[in-house]
Design a protein around this motif. Structure first.
Motif, PDB file in Angstrom:
ATOM      1  N   LEU A  82       0.821  -1.211   0.000  1.00  0.00           N
ATOM      2  CA  LEU A  82       0.000   0.000   0.000  1.00  0.00           C
ATOM      3  C   LEU A  82       0.854   1.260   0.000  1.00  0.00           C
ATOM      4  CD1 LEU A  82      -2.803  -1.146   2.429  1.00  0.00           C
ATOM      5  CD2 LEU A  82      -3.050  -0.658   0.000  1.00  0.00           C
ATOM      6  N   MET A  83       1.920   1.262   0.788  1.00  0.00           N
ATOM      7  CA  MET A  83       2.801   2.442   0.833  1.00  0.00           C
ATOM      8  C   MET A  83       3.475   2.641  -0.527  1.00  0.00           C
ATOM      9  SD  MET A  83       2.622   3.698   3.926  1.00  0.00           S
ATOM     10  CE  MET A  83       4.073   4.335   4.690  1.00  0.00           C
ATOM     11  N   ARG A  86       0.851   3.898  -2.949  1.00  0.00           N
ATOM     12  CA  ARG A  86       0.513   5.271  -2.601  1.00  0.00           C
ATOM     13  C   ARG A  86       1.622   6.214  -3.058  1.00  0.00           C
ATOM     14  NH1 ARG A  86      -0.235   5.097   3.083  1.00  0.00           N
ATOM     15  NH2 ARG A  86      -2.102   3.932   2.603  1.00  0.00           N
ATOM     16  N   ASN A  89       1.437   7.075  -6.546  1.00  0.00           N
ATOM     17  CA  ASN A  89       0.179   7.744  -6.886  1.00  0.00           C
ATOM     18  C   ASN A  89      -0.803   6.850  -7.623  1.00  0.00           C
ATOM     19  OD1 ASN A  89       0.352  10.204  -5.660  1.00  0.00           O
ATOM     20  ND2 ASN A  89       1.408  11.155  -7.379  1.00  0.00           N
ATOM     21  N   ILE A  91      -2.681   4.663  -5.876  1.00  0.00           N
ATOM     22  CA  ILE A  91      -3.774   4.480  -4.929  1.00  0.00           C
ATOM     23  C   ILE A  91      -3.687   5.619  -3.941  1.00  0.00           C
ATOM     24  CG2 ILE A  91      -2.481   2.953  -3.391  1.00  0.00           C
ATOM     25  CD1 ILE A  91      -5.047   1.406  -2.892  1.00  0.00           C
ATOM     26  N   ASN A  92      -4.796   6.118  -3.522  1.00  0.00           N
ATOM     27  CA  ASN A  92      -4.815   7.261  -2.624  1.00  0.00           C
ATOM     28  C   ASN A  92      -5.785   6.948  -1.494  1.00  0.00           C
ATOM     29  OD1 ASN A  92      -4.461   9.757  -1.530  1.00  0.00           O
ATOM     30  ND2 ASN A  92      -5.742  10.826  -3.021  1.00  0.00           N
ATOM     31  N   THR A  93      -5.297   6.236  -0.482  1.00  0.00           N
ATOM     32  CA  THR A  93      -6.160   5.846   0.618  1.00  0.00           C
ATOM     33  C   THR A  93      -5.353   5.716   1.888  1.00  0.00           C
ATOM     34  OG1 THR A  93      -7.752   4.213   1.392  1.00  0.00           O
ATOM     35  CG2 THR A  93      -5.904   3.365   0.159  1.00  0.00           C
ATOM     36  N   VAL A  94      -6.031   5.730   2.994  1.00  0.00           N
ATOM     37  CA  VAL A  94      -5.410   5.464   4.278  1.00  0.00           C
ATOM     38  C   VAL A  94      -5.884   4.086   4.694  1.00  0.00           C
ATOM     39  CG1 VAL A  94      -5.282   6.192   6.679  1.00  0.00           C
ATOM     40  CG2 VAL A  94      -5.406   7.900   4.868  1.00  0.00           C
ATOM     41  N   ASP A  95      -4.962   3.149   4.892  1.00  0.00           N
ATOM     42  CA  ASP A  95      -5.324   1.772   5.202  1.00  0.00           C
ATOM     43  C   ASP A  95      -5.589   1.629   6.697  1.00  0.00           C
ATOM     44  OD1 ASP A  95      -5.754  -0.945   5.095  1.00  0.00           O
ATOM     45  OD2 ASP A  95      -3.632  -1.385   5.396  1.00  0.00           O
ATOM     46  N   HIS A 110     -10.715   0.908  -7.170  1.00  0.00           N
ATOM     47  CA  HIS A 110      -9.320   0.492  -7.331  1.00  0.00           C
ATOM     48  C   HIS A 110      -9.144  -0.290  -8.634  1.00  0.00           C
ATOM     49  CE1 HIS A 110      -5.299  -0.784  -6.348  1.00  0.00           C
ATOM     50  NE2 HIS A 110      -5.657  -2.038  -6.525  1.00  0.00           N
ATOM     51  N   GLN A 115      -9.054   6.948  -8.685  1.00  0.00           N
ATOM     52  CA  GLN A 115      -8.609   7.197  -7.326  1.00  0.00           C
ATOM     53  C   GLN A 115      -9.832   7.345  -6.430  1.00  0.00           C
ATOM     54  OE1 GLN A 115      -5.908  10.449  -6.984  1.00  0.00           O
ATOM     55  NE2 GLN A 115      -4.198   9.187  -7.578  1.00  0.00           N
TER      56      GLN A 115
END
Length: 183
Positions: A82-83, A86, A89, A91-95, A110, A115
């Protein structure tokens, strides 16, 4: 009774012997690869990630007290992917939780290459702010700053069992808030 895995973990922490770490990691390499492939959808990138995750274990396992290696490794590998995504760019999310990241809405967006809308991220941040101070602090440290339970307990001064409870209840409350405020 101490399992072979726990014995390998303890011995690696003491000695830093990479052969011990290799013996510990090897059985999980196919699982880590599968998890990485789920995120990257690319064989070469997934293979590279398996090696990068191994390299990160060299330092992390000397620092962190890990009691359940399989689940800890899963979280580490998932966060690595995920990092990386991210940072690229893609994926733009907070897991915060698999439920949030992998809900139907997020999976649909996704997979379609879109995004996640800013309003969903704003909702997530807003719901985080609705948590009580202890839950909010523990959730942010554990998920956003990737601290282990012990580190969260040390940083906050909360008892280890309280930290686990705050995180579990915080995730549940965050999920409820997100569902309640969905449009």
């Amino acid at each position: 009774m101490v399992s072979d895995e726990q014995r390998l973990l303890e011995e690696y922490r003491k000695t830093g012997d990479l052969q011990l770490l290799g013996r510990l990691y090897e059985p999980y390499m196919p699982l880590v690869y599968g998890l990485c492939f789920k995120y990257y959808k690319d064989e070469v990138k997934s293979e590279d990630a398996v090696m990068q995750i191994f390299e990160s274990l060299i330092a992390k396992l000397r620092i962190h007290e890990v009691t359940n290696f399989k689940s800890w490794l899963y979280t580490l590998a998932r966060n690595h992917c995920l990092m990386d995504l991210r940072a690229a760019n893609r994926i733009n999310t907070v897991d915060i939780d698999d439920y949030i990241v992998e809900s139907d809405l997020f999976l649909h967006q996704h997979h379609s290459g879109e995004q996640i809308p800013e309003e969903r991220l704003a909702l997530m941040e807003s719901c985080l702010k609705e948590l009580n101070e202890e839950q909010q602090r523990c959730i942010r440290l554990f998920y956003l700053e990737q601290k282990c339970y012990r580190e969260v307990a040390e940083l906050t001064g909360y008892d280890l069992n309280k930290v686990k409870s705050y995180i579990q209840n915080g995730k549940r409350n965050l999920k409820i808030c997100m569902e309640r405020n969905q449009q």
